[in-house]
Enzyme design. Structure first.
Site, PDB file in Angstrom:
ATOM      1  N   ARG A  53       0.731  -1.071  -0.137  1.00  0.00           N
ATOM      2  CA  ARG A  53      -0.196   0.040   0.130  1.00  0.00           C
ATOM      3  C   ARG A  53       0.730   1.357  -0.154  1.00  0.00           C
ATOM      4  NH1 ARG A  53      -2.977  -3.672  -0.499  1.00  0.00           N
ATOM      5  NH2 ARG A  53      -5.156  -3.672   0.091  1.00  0.00           N
TER       6      ARG A  53
ATOM      7  N   SER B  51     -10.354  -0.324   3.497  1.00  0.00           N
ATOM      8  CA  SER B  51      -9.735  -0.756   4.479  1.00  0.00           C
ATOM      9  C   SER B  51      -9.280   0.695   5.320  1.00  0.00           C
ATOM     10  CB  SER B  51      -8.435  -1.600   4.435  1.00  0.00           C
ATOM     11  OG  SER B  51      -8.768  -2.550   3.868  1.00  0.00           O
TER      12      SER B  51
ATOM     13  N   GLU C  13      -4.421   3.711   6.462  1.00  0.00           N
ATOM     14  CA  GLU C  13      -4.238   3.322   5.107  1.00  0.00           C
ATOM     15  C   GLU C  13      -4.745   4.780   4.401  1.00  0.00           C
ATOM     16  OE1 GLU C  13      -5.129   2.047   1.299  1.00  0.00           O
ATOM     17  OE2 GLU C  13      -6.288   1.015   2.702  1.00  0.00           O
TER      18      GLU C  13
HETATM   19  N1  EPU Z   1     -10.698 -10.633  10.267  1.00  0.00           N
HETATM   20  C1  EPU Z   1     -11.189 -10.625  11.454  1.00  0.00           C
HETATM   21  N2  EPU Z   1     -12.069  -9.631  11.829  1.00  0.00           N
HETATM   22  C2  EPU Z   1     -12.584  -8.826  10.871  1.00  0.00           C
HETATM   23  C3  EPU Z   1     -11.718  -8.721   9.556  1.00  0.00           C
HETATM   24  C4  EPU Z   1     -10.955  -9.435   9.375  1.00  0.00           C
HETATM   25  O1  EPU Z   1     -10.876 -11.608  12.325  1.00  0.00           O
HETATM   26  O2  EPU Z   1     -13.294  -8.116  11.416  1.00  0.00           O
HETATM   27  C5  EPU Z   1      -9.634 -11.782  10.005  1.00  0.00           C
HETATM   28  C6  EPU Z   1     -10.083 -12.432   8.977  1.00  0.00           C
HETATM   29  O3  EPU Z   1     -10.863 -13.600   9.506  1.00  0.00           O
HETATM   30  C7  EPU Z   1      -8.769 -13.127   8.072  1.00  0.00           C
HETATM   31  C8  EPU Z   1      -7.935 -11.758   8.117  1.00  0.00           C
HETATM   32  O4  EPU Z   1      -8.606 -11.119   9.124  1.00  0.00           O
HETATM   33  O5  EPU Z   1      -8.272 -14.136   8.482  1.00  0.00           O
HETATM   34  C9  EPU Z   1      -7.953 -11.353   6.829  1.00  0.00           C
HETATM   35  O6  EPU Z   1      -9.225 -10.549   6.481  1.00  0.00           O
HETATM   36  P1  EPU Z   1      -9.610 -10.121   4.997  1.00  0.00           P
HETATM   37  O7  EPU Z   1      -9.477 -11.375   4.091  1.00  0.00           O
HETATM   38  O8  EPU Z   1     -10.986  -9.444   4.910  1.00  0.00           O
HETATM   39  O9  EPU Z   1      -8.521  -9.095   4.535  1.00  0.00           O
HETATM   40  P2  EPU Z   1      -7.994  -7.978   5.439  1.00  0.00           P
HETATM   41  O10 EPU Z   1      -6.218  -8.212   5.587  1.00  0.00           O
HETATM   42  O11 EPU Z   1      -8.669  -7.282   6.318  1.00  0.00           O
HETATM   43  C10 EPU Z   1      -6.857  -6.669   3.192  1.00  0.00           C
HETATM   44  C11 EPU Z   1      -6.765  -5.319   2.338  1.00  0.00           C
HETATM   45  C12 EPU Z   1      -7.931  -5.326   1.581  1.00  0.00           C
HETATM   46  C13 EPU Z   1      -8.206  -6.588   0.679  1.00  0.00           C
HETATM   47  C14 EPU Z   1      -8.218  -7.664   1.717  1.00  0.00           C
HETATM   48  C15 EPU Z   1      -8.266  -9.123   0.676  1.00  0.00           C
HETATM   49  C16 EPU Z   1      -5.297  -4.110   3.667  1.00  0.00           C
HETATM   50  C17 EPU Z   1      -5.438  -2.650   4.515  1.00  0.00           C
HETATM   51  N3  EPU Z   1      -6.583  -4.368   3.242  1.00  0.00           N
HETATM   52  O12 EPU Z   1      -7.823  -6.734   4.069  1.00  0.00           O
HETATM   53  O13 EPU Z   1      -7.896  -4.230   0.876  1.00  0.00           O
HETATM   54  O14 EPU Z   1      -9.376  -6.335   0.097  1.00  0.00           O
HETATM   55  O15 EPU Z   1      -6.915  -7.752   2.296  1.00  0.00           O
HETATM   56  O16 EPU Z   1      -7.112  -9.204  -0.157  1.00  0.00           O
HETATM   57  O17 EPU Z   1      -4.123  -4.673   3.465  1.00  0.00           O
HETATM   58  C18 EPU Z   1      -8.158  -1.810   0.714  1.00  0.00           C
HETATM   59  O18 EPU Z   1      -7.101  -1.718   0.711  1.00  0.00           O
HETATM   60  O19 EPU Z   1      -9.204  -0.718   1.081  1.00  0.00           O
HETATM   61  C19 EPU Z   1      -8.892  -3.079   0.942  1.00  0.00           C
HETATM   62  C20 EPU Z   1     -10.232  -3.211   1.061  1.00  0.00           C
END
Ligand code: EPU
Length: 341
Positions: free
Chosen positions: A165, A239, A336
């Site tokens: 990012r 995010s 972010e």
């Molecule tokens: N999780 C939780 N609780 C929550 C949310 C997530 O426990 O409320 C856990 C999930 O169970 C999972 C892990 O966190 O094991 C990752 O969650 P998720 O796959 O939803 O992705 P994220 O890490 O929260 C990142 C990106 C997103 C992108 C997703 C999918 C960042 C800051 N965010 O989110 O990007 O869509 O991965 O690849 O890196 C964005 O940048 O605006 C964005 C939406």
């Protein structure tokens, strides 16, 4: 002929729906419009602020500059071989239009980035990423208009300094360039990236073993729909925080206390990436409303504005979340979203 308006409310131009005013505002539909706006601002001694889809900004006050809303559009094939295709997309085009263009032709590389909100020009600034793919994986180069000199410069991949990012346009060149277009290289025999947990789960559920590009894109759409609020229905900027990257020893300590913790390898040596959404959920702030502001009930990393929240209320909530996570885990989570201070 370029039209410059005064005192324009920006709430419809940012997906968090914050109401602030731009001292001057113009919609840019071509490079000629941009050159005209540049000269106009220079004559007046005004700075210029470039706005794409407004899906990754939080305005914290009125903007004294000339705000340029980028609507320079178009996608074209600039080169093709038996194995690859190069696309050039203009910066004001919606990111998903570019991805769609590739999916329709069965050219692979960007399907995991389907439905990422925002414009093509904003994509390199924060090296957008989702489901195991980042823009840098397909990126070749970009053209950008230097708002200091009025000259056009080409940046290759190395010069953009892409990281998680992150890019040179968030640091050394913050606010300096108006990105005009980007070039990506796609594959005609794409190896699809299917490792991400949610993708594996959906493929299994639907009994798909070897998905086609189109099927994978549809799965991405379904995953996003189930977790991420549509900004047209509920104001948000994706995010809000980055996933923090901590040292292996810090991670081991947390894992000792919370064995169920989720984690990912980081691109940085010796570091582990922890999902900030998980941390926020653990401190009890998932779905908990404070006035019009909350971390979203289905994905705690998304800050949502249920209507009428001010930048101040949002920033107070951001600090509340940061403080709670820091107290429990001794980890500082960083926004972010681009906060315009
Ligand atoms: N999780 C939780 N609780 C929550 C949310 C997530 O426990 O409320 C856990 C999930 O169970 C999972 C892990 O966190 O094991 C990752 O969650 P998720 O796959 O939803 O992705 P994220 O890490 O929260 C990142 C990106 C997103 C992108 C997703 C999918 C960042 C800051 N965010 O989110 O990007 O869509 O991965 O690849 O890196 C964005 O940048 O605006 C964005 C939406």
């Amino acid at each position: 002929m370029l039209k410059i308006k005064k005192q324009v409310d920006l709430s419809r131009y940012n997906t968090l729906k914050i109401s602030v005013k731009a001292a001057y505002f113009a919609i840019i539909k071509s490079e000629t419009d941009l050159a005209e706006a540049y000269i106009w601002a220079k004559d007046k001694g005004l700075s210029v602020f470039v706005l794409g889809g407004g899906s990754n900004v939080l305005f914290s006050h009125n903007i004294k500059a000339l705000v340029l809303k980028n609507e320079i559009k178009g996608v074209s094939v600039i080169k093709e071989t038996a194995a690859s295709a190069w696309l050039e997309a203009r910066s004001g085009e919606a990111w998903s239009t570019l991805v769609n263009f590739a999916i329709e032709r069965n050219w692979g590389g960007m399907e995991n980035l389907y439905y990422v909100p925002g414009t093509v020009g904003a994509a390199p600034v924060q090296n957008i990423g989702a489901y195991g793919v980042e823009l840098k994986d397909v990126f070749v180069s970009l053209r950008a208009f230097d708002l200091q000199t009025g000259k056009v410069k080409i940046f290759n991949k190395e010069e953009c300094k892409f990281a998680y990012r992150d890019s040179v346009f968030k640091h050394k060149y913050k606010g300096r360039y108006f990105i005009l277009s980007i070039t990506v290289k796609l594959s005609k025999q794409a190896k699809l990236k299917l490792d991400y947990g949610d993708i594996k789960l959906k493929l299994k559920e639907q009994g798909i073993k070897k998905p086609k590009i189109r099927q994978l894109a549809e799965i991405i759409r379904q995953i996003r729909d189930s977790k991420l609020p549509n900004p047209a229905e509920l104001a948000n900027a994706g995010s809000f925080f980055k996933n923090p990257e901590v040292s292996l020893s810090a991670f081991k300590k947390i894992q000792g206390r919370f064995p169920e913790i989720k984690f990912f390898p980081s691109a940085k040596a010796g570091k582990i990436k922890i999902p900030a959404g998980w941390l926020i959920e653990q401190v009890g702030l998932k779905g908990k409303r404070f006035g019009s502001v909350a971390m979203y009930e289905k994905q705690a990393l998304i800050l949502v504005n249920y209507g009428g929240a001010s930048a101040k209320q949002i920033l107070t909530h951001v600090q509340r979340v940061q403080k709670a996570v820091e107290q429990k885990f001794a980890i500082k989570i960083e926004p972010e979203v681009n906060i315009i201070k």
